[in-house]
Design an enzyme around this catalytic site. Structure first.
Site, short mmCIF file in Angstrom:
data_model
loop_
_atom_site.label_atom_id
_atom_site.label_comp_id
_atom_site.label_asym_id
_atom_site.label_seq_id
_atom_site.Cartn_x
_atom_site.Cartn_y
_atom_site.Cartn_z
N ASP A 4 0.83 -1.21 0.00
CA ASP A 4 0.00 0.00 0.00
C ASP A 4 0.87 1.27 0.00
OD1 ASP A 4 -2.40 1.36 -0.04
OD2 ASP A 4 -2.61 1.39 2.14
N ARG A 58 0.03 7.72 -2.66
CA ARG A 58 0.62 8.79 -1.85
C ARG A 58 2.07 9.05 -2.25
NH1 ARG A 58 -0.98 6.09 3.49
NH2 ARG A 58 -1.53 4.46 2.00
N HIS A 100 2.07 3.46 -9.09
CA HIS A 100 1.88 2.03 -9.38
C HIS A 100 3.05 1.49 -10.20
CE1 HIS A 100 -1.95 2.31 -7.53
NE2 HIS A 100 -2.56 2.97 -8.51
N LEU A 138 11.07 -20.02 -4.86
CA LEU A 138 10.03 -19.24 -4.19
C LEU A 138 8.66 -19.47 -4.82
CD1 LEU A 138 9.32 -16.82 -2.22
CD2 LEU A 138 9.70 -15.33 -4.20
C1 IPE Z 1 -5.43 -2.78 -0.16
O1 IPE Z 1 -5.09 -1.43 -0.33
C2 IPE Z 1 -5.39 -3.49 -1.46
C3 IPE Z 1 -4.09 -3.61 -2.11
C4 IPE Z 1 -2.94 -3.20 -1.63
C5 IPE Z 1 -4.10 -4.26 -3.37
P1 IPE Z 1 -6.22 -0.30 -0.43
O2 IPE Z 1 -5.49 0.98 -0.57
O3 IPE Z 1 -7.19 -0.65 -1.50
O4 IPE Z 1 -6.92 -0.43 0.98
P2 IPE Z 1 -7.89 0.60 1.73
O5 IPE Z 1 -8.93 1.01 0.74
O6 IPE Z 1 -7.06 1.77 2.16
O7 IPE Z 1 -8.42 -0.16 2.89
C1 IPE Z 2 -1.71 0.22 -3.34
O1 IPE Z 2 -1.44 1.58 -3.32
C2 IPE Z 2 -1.94 -0.31 -4.74
C3 IPE Z 2 -3.31 -0.78 -4.99
C4 IPE Z 2 -4.27 -0.80 -4.14
C5 IPE Z 2 -3.59 -1.25 -6.32
P1 IPE Z 2 -2.62 2.65 -3.31
O2 IPE Z 2 -2.99 2.96 -4.72
O3 IPE Z 2 -3.73 2.19 -2.46
O4 IPE Z 2 -1.89 3.89 -2.65
P2 IPE Z 2 -2.51 4.90 -1.61
O5 IPE Z 2 -2.99 4.10 -0.45
O6 IPE Z 2 -3.62 5.64 -2.29
O7 IPE Z 2 -1.35 5.78 -1.26
MG MG Z 3 -4.13 2.40 -0.48
#
Ligand code: IPE
Ligand code: IPE
Ligand code: MG
Length: 253
Positions: free
Chosen positions: A23, A27, A40, A134
């Protein structure tokens, strides 16, 4: 990426199976005034680093949360970029993963993906099926509730067909119908990006997993940060319902 042919099992104290909620991509990009999708793309590089780190450390299994069943609710352009990124990353990385003896599998409901993505997933799984390094599992269109639901549905159909009796439905049996049943359960759960929640990741499988949260954003995650998580894991005492004294005695024996 080096192969881990020559490596035996990990030292007893290292986790055998690590599950990561990757995650913080959005940001990371926003902090740099870039579009979220740049985060991403950078996140895909972190995947490569951590796969290599796990291979080098002889870790048995790594399960990465790449796209949740709820992530379809994001703006359409972001979802489109993510789907394209899965495809291009799969195409560009598969040779390297195969050479590194990685066995790649996907968990989640793939029926929602484009035909071409589904085809590449199947080809990648088949190509690496015999690899013994792995076990890399990518959770894509995955949700813990979906997983438990698909297990329940298949159990119900086996009961209806007379292949199972209701009394056969015990936790060990349910476990065999859930994803990743053939691997050791995750020992260590890592979530980057500062949030302290599971977000519908492996609900069944995380029952006794050690949880570790870090503020580091996923695109900044590297082998050193991974080693910190492993070091924290090693310091934990896993009791599985027993007392500390019982656990100490059994590890001394
Ligand atoms: C969880 O992250 C899913 C993945 C990392 C793929 P999100 O960014 O979607 O989670 P929430 O919405 O903050 O709970
Ligand atoms: C995780 O990073 C990737 C996916 C959920 C696909 P985010 O896209 O949720 O990044 P934040 O949480 O908005 O920073
Ligand atoms: Mg996120």
């Amino acid at each position: 990426m080096p192969t881990n042919d020559a490596q035996g099992p990990p030292p007893a104290s290292l986790p055998r199976h690590v599950a990561i909620v990757m995650d913080g991509n959005g940001r990371w990009a926003q902090q740099r005034s870039l579009p979220r999708t740049a985060g991403h793309r950078e996140g895909a590089k972190a995947v490569r680093r951590i796969v290599q780190a796990c291979s080098e450390r002889g870790i048995e299994a790594l399960t990465l949360f790449a796209f949740s069943s709820e992530n379809w609710q994001r703006p359409r352009p972001e979802v489109d970029v993510l789907m394209r990124l899965f495809l291009t990353t799969l195409r560009s990385e598969i040779r390297r993963l195969d050479a590194a003896n990685v066995r790649l599998r996907f968990i989640g409901d793939q029926s929602a993906f484009s035909t071409i993505l589904q085809t590449y997933i199947t080809k990648a799984e088949q190509r690496t099926a015999g690899n013994t390094g792995l076990n890399l599992n990518i959770a894509a269109n995955y949700g813990g509730r979906w997983d438990i639901t698909q297990a329940a549905r298949r159990i119900a159909s086996d009961v209806a067909a007379g292949r199972l009796q209701p009394a056969d439905v015990v936790p060990d049996l349910v476990h065999r119908y859930t994803c990743l049943a053939e691997l050791p359960e995750p020992d260590l759960f890592i979530r980057t990006g500062g949030e302290q929640r599971i977000s519908n990741f492996l609900l069944w499988q995380l029952a006794y997993t050690e949880l570790y949260f870090t503020d580091r954003l996923w695109p900044d995650y590297d082998a050193d940060a991974f080693d910190l998580a492993c070091a924290a894991f090693v310091r934990r005492q896993r009791r599985f319902g027993q007392t500390a004294e019982q656990v100490t005695r059994s590890t001394d024996a």
